[in-house]
Scaffold this active site. Structure first.
Site, short mmCIF file in Angstrom:
data_model
loop_
_atom_site.label_atom_id
_atom_site.label_comp_id
_atom_site.label_asym_id
_atom_site.label_seq_id
_atom_site.Cartn_x
_atom_site.Cartn_y
_atom_site.Cartn_z
N LYS A 10 -23.68 13.85 15.34
CA LYS A 10 -23.61 14.40 16.69
C LYS A 10 -22.70 15.64 16.66
CE LYS A 10 -20.25 13.15 18.84
NZ LYS A 10 -19.27 14.19 19.22
N ASP A 126 -19.17 8.37 23.40
CA ASP A 126 -20.27 9.04 22.73
C ASP A 126 -21.47 8.14 22.49
OD1 ASP A 126 -19.13 11.56 22.56
OD2 ASP A 126 -18.20 11.18 20.62
#
Length: 271
Positions: A10, A126
């Site tokens: 990510k 996240d």
């Protein structure tokens, strides 16, 4: 039966810290994209929880309740055997643990054929965005997600192989009420995207550099290769550089590997 899933790195192309709630959670705004490199997981039904790990970054990965994958399985409410091939560095600002946990949840939904009834946000800010695995505008404490269109971006990821604990970086923030992101340009406006990205920030970059000064060296090295943008992702220490073409990207990656063979360097495409 086993489900194999990919847990991509990510990347926070932007990360603005816009405030802090009374309960201590920080308010964020971020454009999040995902790489075509990441960890691999295999999840299968089991009578007892089990995690095994291999891969270039397997050393130090816990195989018990400390592992976010284990906690993801507990959140789902079933016992599974998880095999994790750890290709991404630890504490690197690229959501390795969160992406792994999200991949476990996605795999278990396929394996057991029902959706997870609990909120993935309880595993970390996240994890929900990592469950999506595609370009997303994230805000709040990670609970507000909006899909966005962005063309594939050619990038090089660089990590100097140092850990940067996220709590330490947030603690080092001098200002927690920073300006919000400005509106993104249309996805077909390439040059406007470069200008827009250059005007945004990662508010965690300065405190991360204070914690690990080598990040500044990485950023300076990336800047010397004439990218469109060079910035740190998340809470660090991984940094990225965006290039106009794949040829430029690959040449930059080769140069970085030759100059700094001790660094983790990966060319990738971000989407």
């Amino acid at each position: 039966m086993a489900i194999e899933v990919f847990a991509p790195a990510k990347i926070n192309l932007t990360l603005h810290v816009t405030g802090q709630r009374p309960d201590g959670y920080h308010l964020l705004e971020s454009l999040v994209v995902f790489a075509d490199i990441g960890d691999q997981l295999r999840v299968s039904k089991s009578d007892e929880m089990q995690i095994t790990v291999d891969g270039p970054f397997a050393q130090g990965v816990p195989t018990d309740q400390r592992n976010l994958c284990w906690r993801a399985a507990e959140l789902f409410g079933e016992t599974v055997s998880i095999h994790l091939t750890k290709n991404l560095p630890h504490a690197a600002g690229i959501g390795g643990g969160s992406s792994d946990a999200a991949a476990v949840l996605n795999a278990m939904e396929q394996l057991f054929e029902w959706p997870c009834s609990a909120s993935a946000l309880s595993l970390g800010a996240d994890v929900p965005v990592c469950q999506r695995g595609r370009a997303t505008l994230m805000s709040g404490i990670g609970e507000t997600l909006s899909e966005t269109d962005i063309r594939p971006l050619d990038a090089v990821l660089v990590n100097p192989r140092v850990d940067v604990p996220t709590p330490q970086v947030f603690k080092g923030l001098t200002t927690k009420n920073n300006p919000a992101m400005t509106p993104m340009p249309a996805p077909d406006q390439n040059h406007a995207l470069w200008h827009w990205l250059a005007d945004q920030r990662n508010d965690l970059q300065a405190p991360a550099v204070a914690a690990q000064p080598i990040i500044a060296e990485v950023l300076a090295t990336l800047a010397s290769l004439n990218p469109q943008i060079a910035r740190m992702s998340g809470s660090g220490a991984t940094c990225f550089a965006l290039f106009e073409t794949r040829t430029q990207r690959d040449a930059a990656a080769q140069t970085l590997k030759q100059r700094n063979p001790e660094w983790w360097v990966e060319p990738t495409t971000l989407t």
